[in-house]
Enzyme design. Structure first.
Site, PDB file in Angstrom:
ATOM      1  N   TYR A   1      -1.341  -0.155  11.233  1.00 20.88           N
ATOM      2  CA  TYR A   1      -1.664  -0.821   9.964  1.00 20.88           C
ATOM      3  C   TYR A   1      -0.531  -0.607   8.962  1.00 20.88           C
ATOM      4  CZ  TYR A   1      -3.427  -1.018   5.154  1.00 20.88           C
ATOM      5  OH  TYR A   1      -3.550  -1.266   3.799  1.00 20.88           O
TER       6      TYR A   1
ATOM      7  N   THR B   1       0.838  -1.202   0.000  1.00 23.84           N
ATOM      8  CA  THR B   1       0.000   0.000   0.000  1.00 23.84           C
ATOM      9  C   THR B   1       0.870   1.248   0.000  1.00 23.84           C
ATOM     10  OG1 THR B   1      -1.475   1.329   1.392  1.00 23.84           O
ATOM     11  CG2 THR B   1      -0.160  -0.305   2.527  1.00 23.84           C
TER      12      THR B   1
HETATM   13  P1  NAD Z   1     -10.701  -5.702   2.924  1.00 22.76           P
HETATM   14  O1  NAD Z   1     -10.590  -5.433   4.382  1.00 22.76           O
HETATM   15  O2  NAD Z   1     -11.940  -5.314   2.196  1.00 22.76           O
HETATM   16  O3  NAD Z   1     -10.499  -7.266   2.662  1.00 22.76           O
HETATM   17  C1  NAD Z   1      -9.537  -8.037   3.340  1.00 22.76           C
HETATM   18  C2  NAD Z   1      -9.866  -9.510   3.096  1.00 22.76           C
HETATM   19  O4  NAD Z   1      -8.846 -10.307   3.744  1.00 22.76           O
HETATM   20  C3  NAD Z   1     -11.201  -9.939   3.705  1.00 22.76           C
HETATM   21  O5  NAD Z   1     -11.919 -10.743   2.799  1.00 22.76           O
HETATM   22  C4  NAD Z   1     -10.808 -10.732   4.941  1.00 22.76           C
HETATM   23  O6  NAD Z   1     -11.740 -11.729   5.319  1.00 22.76           O
HETATM   24  C5  NAD Z   1      -9.482 -11.333   4.494  1.00 22.76           C
HETATM   25  N1  NAD Z   1      -8.616 -11.692   5.624  1.00 22.76           N
HETATM   26  C6  NAD Z   1      -8.310 -10.912   6.706  1.00 22.76           C
HETATM   27  N2  NAD Z   1      -7.502 -11.601   7.543  1.00 22.76           N
HETATM   28  C7  NAD Z   1      -7.284 -12.818   6.972  1.00 22.76           C
HETATM   29  C8  NAD Z   1      -6.527 -13.951   7.350  1.00 22.76           C
HETATM   30  N3  NAD Z   1      -5.845 -13.991   8.506  1.00 22.76           N
HETATM   31  N4  NAD Z   1      -6.512 -15.024   6.525  1.00 22.76           N
HETATM   32  C9  NAD Z   1      -7.214 -15.016   5.354  1.00 22.76           C
HETATM   33  N5  NAD Z   1      -7.969 -13.971   4.965  1.00 22.76           N
HETATM   34  C10 NAD Z   1      -7.999 -12.880   5.754  1.00 22.76           C
HETATM   35  O7  NAD Z   1      -9.409  -5.046   2.285  1.00 22.76           O
HETATM   36  P2  NAD Z   1      -9.165  -4.404   0.848  1.00 22.76           P
HETATM   37  O8  NAD Z   1      -9.448  -2.966   0.903  1.00 22.76           O
HETATM   38  O9  NAD Z   1      -9.788  -5.255  -0.176  1.00 22.76           O
HETATM   39  O10 NAD Z   1      -7.566  -4.555   0.758  1.00 22.76           O
HETATM   40  C11 NAD Z   1      -6.970  -5.704   0.167  1.00 22.76           C
HETATM   41  C12 NAD Z   1      -5.461  -5.515   0.157  1.00 22.76           C
HETATM   42  O11 NAD Z   1      -5.120  -4.331  -0.555  1.00 22.76           O
HETATM   43  C13 NAD Z   1      -4.851  -5.359   1.547  1.00 22.76           C
HETATM   44  O12 NAD Z   1      -3.622  -6.031   1.570  1.00 22.76           O
HETATM   45  C14 NAD Z   1      -4.646  -3.846   1.673  1.00 22.76           C
HETATM   46  O13 NAD Z   1      -3.592  -3.571   2.557  1.00 22.76           O
HETATM   47  C15 NAD Z   1      -4.312  -3.475   0.247  1.00 22.76           C
HETATM   48  N6  NAD Z   1      -4.617  -2.105  -0.183  1.00 22.76           N
HETATM   49  C16 NAD Z   1      -5.873  -1.573  -0.007  1.00 22.76           C
HETATM   50  C17 NAD Z   1      -6.158  -0.298  -0.518  1.00 22.76           C
HETATM   51  C18 NAD Z   1      -7.538   0.310  -0.388  1.00 22.76           C
HETATM   52  O14 NAD Z   1      -7.711   1.475  -0.728  1.00 22.76           O
HETATM   53  N7  NAD Z   1      -8.550  -0.416   0.050  1.00 22.76           N
HETATM   54  C19 NAD Z   1      -5.151   0.425  -1.162  1.00 22.76           C
HETATM   55  C20 NAD Z   1      -3.878  -0.136  -1.304  1.00 22.76           C
HETATM   56  C21 NAD Z   1      -3.636  -1.407  -0.828  1.00 22.76           C
HETATM   57  O1  DAU Z   2      -3.747   4.578   0.858  1.00 25.33           O
HETATM   58  C1  DAU Z   2      -4.181   3.239   0.769  1.00 25.33           C
HETATM   59  C2  DAU Z   2      -4.967   2.902   2.015  1.00 25.33           C
HETATM   60  O2  DAU Z   2      -6.208   3.567   1.910  1.00 25.33           O
HETATM   61  C3  DAU Z   2      -5.169   1.411   2.212  1.00 25.33           C
HETATM   62  O3  DAU Z   2      -3.920   0.802   2.407  1.00 25.33           O
HETATM   63  C4  DAU Z   2      -6.082   1.143   3.411  1.00 25.33           C
HETATM   64  O4  DAU Z   2      -6.347  -0.246   3.548  1.00 25.33           O
HETATM   65  C5  DAU Z   2      -7.367   1.889   3.196  1.00 25.33           C
HETATM   66  O5  DAU Z   2      -8.214   1.716   4.325  1.00 25.33           O
HETATM   67  C6  DAU Z   2      -7.109   3.368   2.969  1.00 25.33           C
HETATM   68  O6  DAU Z   2      -6.624   4.015   4.165  1.00 25.33           O
HETATM   69  P1  DAU Z   2      -7.149   5.477   4.575  1.00 25.33           P
HETATM   70  O7  DAU Z   2      -6.898   5.698   6.013  1.00 25.33           O
HETATM   71  O8  DAU Z   2      -6.671   6.499   3.607  1.00 25.33           O
HETATM   72  O9  DAU Z   2      -8.724   5.250   4.271  1.00 25.33           O
HETATM   73  P2  DAU Z   2     -10.034   5.695   5.044  1.00 25.33           P
HETATM   74  O10 DAU Z   2     -11.178   5.444   4.147  1.00 25.33           O
HETATM   75  O11 DAU Z   2     -10.094   5.119   6.418  1.00 25.33           O
HETATM   76  O12 DAU Z   2      -9.843   7.282   5.220  1.00 25.33           O
HETATM   77  C7  DAU Z   2      -9.670   8.128   4.080  1.00 25.33           C
HETATM   78  C8  DAU Z   2      -9.601   9.570   4.585  1.00 25.33           C
HETATM   79  O13 DAU Z   2     -10.872   9.924   5.132  1.00 25.33           O
HETATM   80  C9  DAU Z   2      -8.595   9.803   5.702  1.00 25.33           C
HETATM   81  O14 DAU Z   2      -8.036  11.091   5.561  1.00 25.33           O
HETATM   82  C10 DAU Z   2      -9.440   9.752   6.971  1.00 25.33           C
HETATM   83  C11 DAU Z   2     -10.756  10.345   6.497  1.00 25.33           C
HETATM   84  N1  DAU Z   2     -11.965   9.859   7.216  1.00 25.33           N
HETATM   85  C12 DAU Z   2     -12.180   8.506   7.243  1.00 25.33           C
HETATM   86  C13 DAU Z   2     -13.294   8.009   7.921  1.00 25.33           C
HETATM   87  C14 DAU Z   2     -13.530   6.511   7.978  1.00 25.33           C
HETATM   88  C15 DAU Z   2     -12.840  10.745   7.813  1.00 25.33           C
HETATM   89  O15 DAU Z   2     -12.636  11.978   7.767  1.00 25.33           O
HETATM   90  N2  DAU Z   2     -13.937  10.250   8.485  1.00 25.33           N
HETATM   91  C16 DAU Z   2     -14.189   8.915   8.568  1.00 25.33           C
HETATM   92  O16 DAU Z   2     -15.190   8.518   9.205  1.00 25.33           O
END
Ligand code: NAD
Ligand code: DAU
Length: 334
Positions: free
Chosen positions: A147, A123
């Site tokens: 995280y 990430t």
């Molecule tokens: P998410 O929380 O929606 O999904 C995570 C999944 O992993 C879930 O299905 C959960 O059940 C599974 N999981 C958790 N612990 C586990 C374990 N111990 N064994 C097997 N499965 C397990 O997350 P997401 O947003 O889809 O993120 C997926 C990946 O992408 C993560 O590695 C996250 O760090 C990375 N990432 C997310 C973002 C974002 O914006 N969401 C951006 C960059 C990178």
């Molecule tokens: O940058 C990639 C990451 O983006 C991923 O690795 C993470 O898994 C993903 O959760 C995300 O992290 P962020 O902390 O950026 O995402 P989040 O949606 O929690 O928050 C986005 C922005 O919004 C951050 O500045 C915090 C703000 N926020 C978030 C929530 C949940 C608020 O102001 N109010 C809220 O209730």
């Protein structure tokens, strides 16, 4: 072409979008999903496609589950992780266990049985603040939340297994994804579903914190490019669509799209250690793979907002269970 791909975390937001992407674009590839189904894993994300892939419920940190699956596969795309920054601030233990030890377990299996490709989903959070330029792959890692620090540990562990044992790994460091099937604890689905229920949108602090937004399918196409290629082992690739927006701008798009007033915005206590700006430079990915994002921000955001508006049967059950207890704890402290 990869014959049999193990997708960890395939029932989560990005993982399920990636399985969908693979079934559409590489129907000949066999997909095996390993997912523990934590609160964030949801079989409903792939219910319409359930006959088209194999599913194993299990923990990525459990070698008795992981080993036989890795033995069967020729490549791995590793999404499984605890992913919510706020939850890591409240309880970091599961992040260390899954994000670091889970990655270690998978790498050990890859070392034992051999794989042709290991795509690790890291990430952009590993960089910490992008102070005066979008982060480059060569910048130092300065993660600010438990995280982000757990993900940084996993990211470098993957590199070490390339450097030490020659595991053919590549690492994706993507910006913030948006799109369908995102658990409604994250900013965009939280604000959309709150707004649809007439609830306030809780903006942390002043709300000028910037994130770099990319549609989830563009992240999937970048991962696919890394998965299909040989070479570039040990390399890291930033993934971004160059769309920096702050929290208030995101709230504004959501409220305007839904035809609601900005009186729903409520400033609440800030997130501890809140990163002011995350943004990454994806030039290396573009030059290496001739990749570019295909989703325009304004239209794709509007489509995403409408997807949540049109699919309450997907998010209503989620918001009435574990989510409600989490929400009350997280947002009543403010
Ligand atoms: P998410 O929380 O929606 O999904 C995570 C999944 O992993 C879930 O299905 C959960 O059940 C599974 N999981 C958790 N612990 C586990 C374990 N111990 N064994 C097997 N499965 C397990 O997350 P997401 O947003 O889809 O993120 C997926 C990946 O992408 C993560 O590695 C996250 O760090 C990375 N990432 C997310 C973002 C974002 O914006 N969401 C951006 C960059 C990178
Ligand atoms: O940058 C990639 C990451 O983006 C991923 O690795 C993470 O898994 C993903 O959760 C995300 O992290 P962020 O902390 O950026 O995402 P989040 O949606 O929690 O928050 C986005 C922005 O919004 C951050 O500045 C915090 C703000 N926020 C978030 C929530 C949940 C608020 O102001 N109010 C809220 O209730």
């Amino acid at each position: 072409m990869r014959e049999r791909v193990l997708v960890t975390g395939g029932m989560g937001f990005i993982g399920s979008n990636f399985v969908r992407y693979m079934l559409r674009n590489h129907p000949e590839t066999e997909i095996i999903v390993l997912d523990k189904l934590t609160y964030a894993g949801n079989p409903a994300n792939l219910a319409d496609l359930e006959d088209m892939f194999d599913f194993v419920r299990g923990d990525v940190a459990d070698s008795s589950v992981v080993d036989p699956l890795v033995e069967r596969c020729d490549s791995i795309v590793h999404f499984a992780a605890e992913t919510h920054v706020d939850r890591s601030i409240a309880h970091a233990g599961d992040f260390v266990k899954t994000d670091i030890y889970g990655t270690f377990t998978l790498l050990e299996a890859a070392r034992k049985y051999g794989v042709d490709r290991f795509v690790h989903i890291s990430t952009d959070e590993v960089y910490g603040e992008a102070v005066d330029h979008p982060s480059l792959e060569t910048d130092e890692l300065a993660p600010k939340s438990p995280y982000a620090a757990s993900k940084a540990g996993a990211d470098r562990l993957v590199f070490s297994y390339f450097a030490t044992y020659g595991i053919p790994a590549v690492i994706s460091r993507c910006a913030n994804n948006y799109g369908p099937y995102q658990y409604p604890e994250k900013l965009i689905p939280l604000f959309v579903t709150n707004a649809l229920e007439g609830k306030k949108l809780p903006v942390y602090g002043h709300g000028r914190n910037i994130r770099d937004w990319i549609h989830v399918e563009d992240h999937c196409s970048a991962i696919d490019a890394m998965l299909q290629s040989d070479g570039y082992n040990g390399e890291t690739f930033n993934v971004s669509a160059n769309e920096e927006k702050n929290v208030l701008e995101i709230a504004d798009i959501i409220l305007k799209t839904l035809g609601l007033s900005d009186e729903l915005i409520e400033h609440v206590a800030d997130r501890p250690g809140h990163v002011m700006r995350h943004a990454v430079d994806a030039t290396k990915l573009q030059n290496t793979y001739d990749w570019k994002p295909s989703h325009d921000f304004e239209n794709s955001m509007r489509r995403t907002i409408k997807w949540y508006a049109n699919n309450p049967e997907w998010w209503r059950p989620i918001r009435s269970g574990e989510f409600r207890r989490y929400y009350e704890k997280q947002y009543t402290r403010m």
